[in-house]
Structure formats: structure tokens, C-alpha cells
Scaffold this motif. Sequence first.
Motif, PDB file in Angstrom:
ATOM      1  N   ASP A 113       0.834  -1.210   0.000  1.00  0.00           N
ATOM      2  CA  ASP A 113       0.000   0.000   0.000  1.00  0.00           C
ATOM      3  C   ASP A 113       0.863   1.251   0.000  1.00  0.00           C
ATOM      4  OD1 ASP A 113      -2.293  -1.453  -0.071  1.00  0.00           O
ATOM      5  OD2 ASP A 113      -2.333  -1.693   2.107  1.00  0.00           O
ATOM      6  N   LEU A 114       1.891   1.190   0.862  1.00  0.00           N
ATOM      7  CA  LEU A 114       2.804   2.326   0.946  1.00  0.00           C
ATOM      8  C   LEU A 114       3.509   2.553  -0.392  1.00  0.00           C
ATOM      9  CD1 LEU A 114       3.073   3.444   3.899  1.00  0.00           C
ATOM     10  CD2 LEU A 114       5.494   2.907   3.691  1.00  0.00           C
ATOM     11  N   GLU A 115       3.889   1.427  -0.994  1.00  0.00           N
ATOM     12  CA  GLU A 115       4.563   1.506  -2.291  1.00  0.00           C
ATOM     13  C   GLU A 115       3.645   2.125  -3.331  1.00  0.00           C
ATOM     14  OE1 GLU A 115       7.726   0.653  -3.527  1.00  0.00           O
ATOM     15  OE2 GLU A 115       8.139   0.689  -1.391  1.00  0.00           O
ATOM     16  N   ALA A 116       2.352   1.685  -3.273  1.00  0.00           N
ATOM     17  CA  ALA A 116       1.377   2.208  -4.238  1.00  0.00           C
ATOM     18  C   ALA A 116       1.214   3.714  -4.038  1.00  0.00           C
ATOM     19  CB  ALA A 116       0.048   1.493  -4.058  1.00  0.00           C
ATOM     20  N   LYS A 117       1.154   4.105  -2.745  1.00  0.00           N
ATOM     21  CA  LYS A 117       1.005   5.522  -2.414  1.00  0.00           C
ATOM     22  C   LYS A 117       2.204   6.312  -2.942  1.00  0.00           C
ATOM     23  CE  LYS A 117      -0.724   7.826   1.678  1.00  0.00           C
ATOM     24  NZ  LYS A 117      -0.754   7.718   3.139  1.00  0.00           N
ATOM     25  N   ARG A 118       3.373   5.729  -2.702  1.00  0.00           N
ATOM     26  CA  ARG A 118       4.603   6.385  -3.131  1.00  0.00           C
ATOM     27  C   ARG A 118       4.630   6.529  -4.656  1.00  0.00           C
ATOM     28  NH1 ARG A 118      10.022   5.340  -3.903  1.00  0.00           N
ATOM     29  NH2 ARG A 118       9.525   3.198  -4.369  1.00  0.00           N
ATOM     30  N   LYS A 119       4.190   5.463  -5.291  1.00  0.00           N
ATOM     31  CA  LYS A 119       4.158   5.469  -6.753  1.00  0.00           C
ATOM     32  C   LYS A 119       3.193   6.533  -7.255  1.00  0.00           C
ATOM     33  CE  LYS A 119       5.362   1.300  -9.218  1.00  0.00           C
ATOM     34  NZ  LYS A 119       4.894   0.016  -9.656  1.00  0.00           N
ATOM     35  N   ALA A 120       2.008   6.579  -6.579  1.00  0.00           N
ATOM     36  CA  ALA A 120       0.987   7.552  -6.989  1.00  0.00           C
ATOM     37  C   ALA A 120       1.526   8.975  -6.822  1.00  0.00           C
ATOM     38  CB  ALA A 120      -0.272   7.349  -6.159  1.00  0.00           C
ATOM     39  N   GLU A 121       2.220   9.180  -5.682  1.00  0.00           N
ATOM     40  CA  GLU A 121       2.794  10.512  -5.439  1.00  0.00           C
ATOM     41  C   GLU A 121       3.822  10.875  -6.495  1.00  0.00           C
ATOM     42  OE1 GLU A 121       4.189  10.838  -1.407  1.00  0.00           O
ATOM     43  OE2 GLU A 121       2.117  10.715  -0.709  1.00  0.00           O
ATOM     44  N   LEU A 122       4.670   9.885  -6.781  1.00  0.00           N
ATOM     45  CA  LEU A 122       5.702  10.106  -7.802  1.00  0.00           C
ATOM     46  C   LEU A 122       5.068  10.437  -9.149  1.00  0.00           C
ATOM     47  CD1 LEU A 122       8.386   7.348  -7.133  1.00  0.00           C
ATOM     48  CD2 LEU A 122       8.737   9.809  -7.087  1.00  0.00           C
ATOM     49  N   GLU A 123       3.979   9.698  -9.422  1.00  0.00           N
ATOM     50  CA  GLU A 123       3.262   9.903 -10.680  1.00  0.00           C
ATOM     51  C   GLU A 123       2.687  11.323 -10.724  1.00  0.00           C
ATOM     52  OE1 GLU A 123       1.801   8.736 -14.375  1.00  0.00           O
ATOM     53  OE2 GLU A 123       3.342   7.876 -13.088  1.00  0.00           O
ATOM     54  N   LYS A 124       2.146  11.730  -9.551  1.00  0.00           N
ATOM     55  CA  LYS A 124       1.551  13.071  -9.442  1.00  0.00           C
ATOM     56  C   LYS A 124       2.622  14.128  -9.704  1.00  0.00           C
ATOM     57  CE  LYS A 124      -1.382  15.436  -6.164  1.00  0.00           C
ATOM     58  NZ  LYS A 124      -1.817  15.406  -4.757  1.00  0.00           N
ATOM     59  N   ILE A 125       3.765  13.938  -9.038  1.00  0.00           N
ATOM     60  CA  ILE A 125       4.869  14.902  -9.218  1.00  0.00           C
ATOM     61  C   ILE A 125       5.301  14.939 -10.675  1.00  0.00           C
ATOM     62  CG2 ILE A 125       7.295  15.358  -8.606  1.00  0.00           C
ATOM     63  CD1 ILE A 125       6.627  14.170  -5.828  1.00  0.00           C
ATOM     64  N   ARG A 126       5.374  13.735 -11.255  1.00  0.00           N
ATOM     65  CA  ARG A 126       5.790  13.637 -12.651  1.00  0.00           C
ATOM     66  C   ARG A 126       4.814  14.392 -13.565  1.00  0.00           C
ATOM     67  NH1 ARG A 126       6.056   9.853 -16.671  1.00  0.00           N
ATOM     68  NH2 ARG A 126       4.248   8.821 -15.777  1.00  0.00           N
ATOM     69  N   LYS A 127       3.517  14.174 -13.254  1.00  0.00           N
ATOM     70  CA  LYS A 127       2.488  14.836 -14.065  1.00  0.00           C
ATOM     71  C   LYS A 127       2.580  16.349 -13.917  1.00  0.00           C
ATOM     72  CE  LYS A 127      -1.202  11.523 -14.686  1.00  0.00           C
ATOM     73  NZ  LYS A 127      -2.421  10.998 -14.100  1.00  0.00           N
ATOM     74  N   GLN A 128       2.758  16.776 -12.622  1.00  0.00           N
ATOM     75  CA  GLN A 128       2.869  18.217 -12.360  1.00  0.00           C
ATOM     76  C   GLN A 128       4.039  18.814 -13.124  1.00  0.00           C
ATOM     77  OE1 GLN A 128       3.018  18.514  -8.125  1.00  0.00           O
ATOM     78  NE2 GLN A 128       0.802  18.825  -7.928  1.00  0.00           N
ATOM     79  N   LYS A 129       5.156  18.068 -13.062  1.00  0.00           N
ATOM     80  CA  LYS A 129       6.365  18.537 -13.752  1.00  0.00           C
ATOM     81  C   LYS A 129       6.105  18.668 -15.240  1.00  0.00           C
ATOM     82  CE  LYS A 129      10.505  17.174 -11.252  1.00  0.00           C
ATOM     83  NZ  LYS A 129      11.524  16.135 -11.200  1.00  0.00           N
TER      84      LYS A 129
END
Length: 724
Positions: free
Chosen positions: A666-682
Amino acid sequence: MTYSSSVNVQKDLRQALDFINTPARWRWGTGIIKDELVGPFRVEDGVKLNSQTYCQFQEDFFKQWYRKKSVSFKKNMIFMQDNAPSHASNYSTAWLASKGLKEEKIMTWPPCSPDLNPIENLWSLIKFEIYREGKQCTSRNSVWGAVVAAARNVDRKQIKQLTESMNGRLMSVIIKKARQPLPEQPSLQQTRHPACCVPLPPVRVRIPPPRMRTAPPLGKRRRTVVTSYRKCCQYSRVCTETMDAFTKLGLSSWLIEQCKQLGIRKPSPVQENCIPPILEGRDCMGCAKTGSGKTAAFVLPILQKLSEDPFGIFCLVLTPTRELAYQIAEQFRVLGKPLGLKDCIIVGGMDMIAQALELTRKPHIVIATPGRLADHMRSSNTFSIKKIRFLVLDEADRLLEQGCTDFTKDLQVILGGIPAQRQTLLFSATLTDTLQELKSIAMNKPFFWESTSEVRTVEQLDQRFILVPEKVKDAYLVHLIQTFQDEHEDWSIMIFTSTCKNCQVLNMMLREFSFPSVALHSMMKQKERFAALAKFKSSVYKILIATDVAARGLDIPTVQVVINHNTPGLPKGYIHRVGRTARAGRHGMAITLVTQYDIHLVHAIEEKINLKLQEHKVKESAVLEILTQVNVTRRECEIKLECTDFDEKKEINKRKQLILEGKDPDLEAKRKAELEKIRKQKKKFKAHIQEAFQKKQDAQVRRKLKKKQLRQEKKVDKTQLSSV
Ligand SMILES: Nc1ncnc2c1ncn2[C@@H]1O[C@H](COP(=O)(O)OP(=O)(O)OP(=O)(O)O)[C@@H](O)[C@H]1O
């Protein structure tokens, strides 16, 4: 066998047979294992106990023990045992009373005996005597003699009484066993050359007496038993020239005899070159073509060394895949049959508790995949591989490779737990790329042998390719199979593809066309994988569609054609895939479907194997005829698969993998989602900047254009004015 004295033997036997002979009703018992109280357990009503179910109870019993504190006394948890010292009995009685139950029968049995099957135990003891006396027991009297000899230290009267009290049941079981036919003796007919069937020159055959055909089991008295067995085996002189070749390698006659029974009559080059240095005690790295008998090249010398000096866990074999582990174990079992070899297979996807239990029983050979063995080593200390003599890495280069399955961490754990003083044997058809890494594992001045041949694949293999557009690959595949089916009566094909999903879809599709196909990939449950392979091996299904999980090591003699549905990314992968056919001197064909994007891969393969692939001619009109139907069927199958939980399973497997790696999914998924969000924002930010920049540039251009236009207009005005 852990009999402390013969007195115990007869006592145990009497009780065991009593126990077996009594029809089971409700029974209760407790047991002590390693000073811990286990149970009480209940024998299910109506279950008939015989030596087989008894073993099953034993297994359940141990499973319970492993679950220890979290034991819940379910109704169907069955077993009974009580060698119980009084406190254990009291415990049992108290527990039963608390449940309002009554104790019906308590049996006594030694708690730490590794084999609780009494008949087998007694049989082993008697067998030892039978072979020592050099007679095969067939009559009641001779069996009786062996029984008496087996319990030499005990009062014979007592034994007689004991046996009589068993109403002849024990004797009948033992006589039945003793009368089992021994393997057939080799005949001159069998010594003919397999290929040409030309009779060999007449030789004097001395058929050894039957007692030598089965070696006594490796038990507590293994050393003496094996020595006397080996002395006996000197009778069995090798009777053909080809057998002499094995003798020259330094192998014992009993092993040669076993080889002969398997149809191995002449050592292959890898065996000829690697067996002697292994017997000398050297580390060995063997690189030979696929299907050239590398497995026997390490199994034979290991068995010989084991028979000379047997003890505990003697050898550890590591392989990259589970199916291969089972195959290697089978070779050990077959070749080491006269030794009564105990092996243990430790692979993923199987019951870990049962494996842990098997490891505690000190098998002679452990065959494992690195991941599961490392798990056992991390989680338990009930077994030790600190004293192994041999470490074998089969498909060694794959084990060291950092591909999709990376074994590096697991190997570190395993190598840290085995002795530095050992013999290391490394084998593969493609060793040379990883030679330096391998040398760090085999440090004892390894003997390196590589088959000298220009071409890296076997001569008997006909290697072809078909250049096909990506979208019509499946139609070509169906056409190829159809043609092969029409042209051959006895046929078998292995199809390799890149992903599990594609493997599944192809299987569904071929089945829609009524082809007898079966799939093998890592998304299947282990039991399904074994079942699929077994059905293919036994020719129930003629087509096996697999991912690279089946690319290495599998030895299925019936495979005549290998089709690469995708071109392997690495030449190594190609060598192993096509090596599933044309094994052990047989002929075979490999066809690779090459798309416009894979041509560079084919060049790399050709360079590596030092051979040009030939183009396979296909009737294109026939392919075009079935093209639409095949594509529609494939699409339907894809839709069907999407309706199942196939992708979900993939997710579950991913989660499992993360948990095994000690990560929280779950934590990994959250981390991945956050990373994805940051990537999208970037990305958005970048796009925004780019847009602004573009706007600015456009505005500049526009301004420039306007200026230019103005300038031109002015110029025009000026010229007009001047002309006026
Ligand atoms: N000396 C021999 N003579 C004839 N057949 C043999 C001999 N040695 C082994 N074989 C048989 O050859 C087949 C292939 O052997 P094996 O699986 O050991 O090949 P391998 O070299 O390990 O192949 P791979 O590289 O694919 O793992 C087996 O069926 C085996 O029984």
C-alpha cells in the motif's frame, strides 16, 4: 533410523501393529517432539489406518507442530501419538475432560523417529540383513532368518513370540516386499549399439547375482553397508567397450549399470571431460551445447562421492526454475536408486512447512531455486547446509544474471551459509559471458571445459526464420502448426512467447482452433504448471506454449519443433529456447518469426551462434486465407481474458512480491501515486512553460512580421509617391 536398541524395535513394532490393526474409532493422543508437548489430536471417526494413512497422519502431526502455539483444534485434525511421560498424558486427559470427551486409546511411539512408518522401518533393518547375508528372501523361513538376524542382540524367543502375536501380518507384508521382482538383467540384445543395431562382438557376460542390483539404504550404518555393497559390485564386470569408457572416467560399476539402464551407453564429451576432474576433487565449470548431458556430468560423480562417504546434506544444487529443479531431482533419484537416496526439492509455490520438515530430515541432496532456499535460511535454523561437500549451479549464468528475476541477494544469503571448503560445479550452455563472476564462486582453481565447436547450437538442429509483419504473426503460427500436424503423425511443438498474457491468449486461441495445446508461464499456480508440463511430456497435449520460464534445461525428448513467436532479445535466450529440441543426438527444427522491428536481433543471434538462419518458405496464399479468422479469434480471446481476473492476478503477484521483499504494497502504491503526481505536475509545468515560450516566440515573430509588413507598405508608398 533412530532405534536406540533392538528391544525398542520390537516394542514399537508390537504397538504399531496393534495400532494399525485396530479399526479406528475416536482416538486421542499427545506427543513430545524436541521436548515440546504437541497435541492432543484426534483420529477422525471411520478413518482406517494403514501404513499409508499413518504416514499422512505423521505429516499432519508435524505440520501442527510447526504451527505450534497457533494450533486450533479443528475437528478434522487427526493424529495420535503418545510416548507421553506422565505429564503429557495428564495434559491430554485434562484437555479431553475440559472438552467433555473420553479417552479411548493411547498409543506409545518414539517421538523423534524420522520415519514413523513401522513396516518401512523394520523393512530397512531386515533388508540390511538380507543383503549382508547375500540371499534374497522369498520363503517364509529365509525371511524369518533375516528378521532374527536383524535383531541379533535380542532374545530370539522374544522375537518369535512377538511375531506370532502379530498373527503373521508382519511376515506377510515383509515376504510380499521381499518377493518383489528385481530389475531385469542386461541381455546381449540390450548391448547392441542403439543407432545401427549392429550386434557387438560376443563377449562373456557374467550376470551378477540379484542381491547386487539394489544397494542398501544410506542409514546410520551407511558406511559399512556401502563398503560391502561396493565389494559386491565388483562382480558386475562391464561387458561392452562402451561401458569401458565410463570405467575409464573412474566411475563405479554400480553407477555404470544405472547409466546402462537409462540408455546412457557412452559418455558424452562434457561427461568425458568433466567427470574425472570432479572425482579428483576439483571445482569445475562446464560449458557444452544444449542437450549434451551436462546434468549427468555432475550427478554421476556426486553420487559416486556420496556412496563413498555419505553424511547429512551432502550436496546443494541451485537452478533458476522450479520445473528444472524437479527434473534434476528425478535424475538424481533414478541414477542414485541403488543408494536409497534421499532428496529434497525446495522451490517456490509449494508448501513451505512441508519443505522445512523435509530439510530437517537431512536429505542427501537438496535441489532448490535460490529464492525459496534463501527464504528458508532467513526464517529458520532447523537445518544446516554448513557442511555440504558440493555446490552445483545449473544454468549458472542465468543464476548470476540480473534479468527479470534477480537472484543476487538470495545467492548472497546462500553462499554465506555454505562452507568455503567445498567443490563448486557450474554448468550451462552459455557460460562464457559470465565467466569472471563465476570464477568468484568457484575459487578452488576451477577446471574449465568448453566444447570446441564453431557453431554454438547442435548440428542436428535445422534453424529457420520467417519474416512476417507484426499483425499477421498469429496467422503464420496457426498455418505452421496446421502444416506440421498434417505432415507428421507423431509430433510435438514448443512455442515460446514473450509475456504471460500473450502466452495465455495464444493458448486460448489455438484451443479455439482445436489444437491440443497447453500453456506454461509464471502467472499460473505451481500445481497447474506441473500438470501442464506433465500433460505435454506424456503427449496428451502436443503443443506447449511457454514463456522463457521453460526455455532452460527442460528435457522433453519428443519435442521436434520449437517456434519462437517473438524473436528473443538476447542471443543467449535464443540458444536455450531452440535447445529444447534436437537433444541427445536427435534431429529437430527451430523456426523464428521475425518482424520488421527484429531484424537487428536476428543479426546478433547469427553472429553469436556463428550460423546463418535459413528462410522458411511458407505458402502466403494459405496464410491470407485464414488471416481474418485468426485475427478475429485472437481478439475474441483477448476480450475473454480481460473478463477474467488475469490482470488482477498479476497485481496480486506483484503485491506478494513486494511483501516478500519486505515492502508494504500500500505504501509503495502511495509512493508510486505521489511520484506519478509529481511527474504529471512537472510535465504540466514543462508544457506550460513551453506554451508560454511558444506564445512569446509567436508574438515576437508576429511583431517582426508586422514591422516588416509596415516597412514594405512604407516602401510601396514611397515608390508610389516618387512615381507620382
Ligand atoms: N552419455 C549419454 N548418452 C546418451 N544420452 C545421454 C547421455 N547423457 C545424458 N543423456 C540424455 O540426454 C538428454 C539431455 O541431457 P541433459 O538434460 O543433461 O542435457 P543438458 O546438457 O543439461 O541440456 P541443457 O543445456 O538444455 O540443460 C537426457 O535425456 C539424458 O538422459
